[in-house]
Design a protein around this motif. Structure first.
Motif, short mmCIF file in Angstrom:
data_model
loop_
_atom_site.label_atom_id
_atom_site.label_comp_id
_atom_site.label_asym_id
_atom_site.label_seq_id
_atom_site.Cartn_x
_atom_site.Cartn_y
_atom_site.Cartn_z
N PRO A 25 0.84 -1.21 0.00
CA PRO A 25 0.00 0.00 0.00
C PRO A 25 0.87 1.26 0.00
N GLY A 26 0.52 2.23 -0.82
CA GLY A 26 1.24 3.49 -0.88
C GLY A 26 2.49 3.45 -1.74
N ALA A 27 2.71 2.37 -2.45
CA ALA A 27 3.91 2.27 -3.29
C ALA A 27 3.84 3.27 -4.43
N ALA A 32 8.15 2.27 -9.67
CA ALA A 32 8.26 0.83 -9.96
C ALA A 32 8.27 0.56 -11.46
N ASP A 33 7.46 1.29 -12.22
CA ASP A 33 7.44 1.12 -13.67
C ASP A 33 8.78 1.50 -14.30
#
Length: 70
Positions: A25-27, A32-33
């Motif tokens: 949660p909250g990433a 990340a992409d």
């Protein structure tokens, strides 16, 4: 051990950790992409013996929308 084996294993491990991070949660999914794409592109050749002889990653079933021409 082959010269790129350690690099391959470490890069795959980082991709796995990044996938776990992306599911928290909250990433920051934009982070990340971007990092995931960069890591995937930086993967060295897989170590010998990882895939069976004659393996072709582009050979497989047709997916919906592929191979169709109007």
């Amino acid at each position: 051990m082959c010269p790129n084996c350690e690099d391959f294993v470490l890069t795959v491990a980082m991709l796995g950790r990044l996938a776990l991070y992306a599911d928290t949660p909250g990433a920051d999914l934009d982070f990340a992409d971007v990092v995931g794409g960069a890591l995937a592109v930086s993967l060295p050749e897989p170590p010998p013996g990882l895939f069976p002889p004659g393996y072709d990653p582009s050979d497989g079933p047709e997916y919906p929308g592929e191979g169709w021409t109007p």
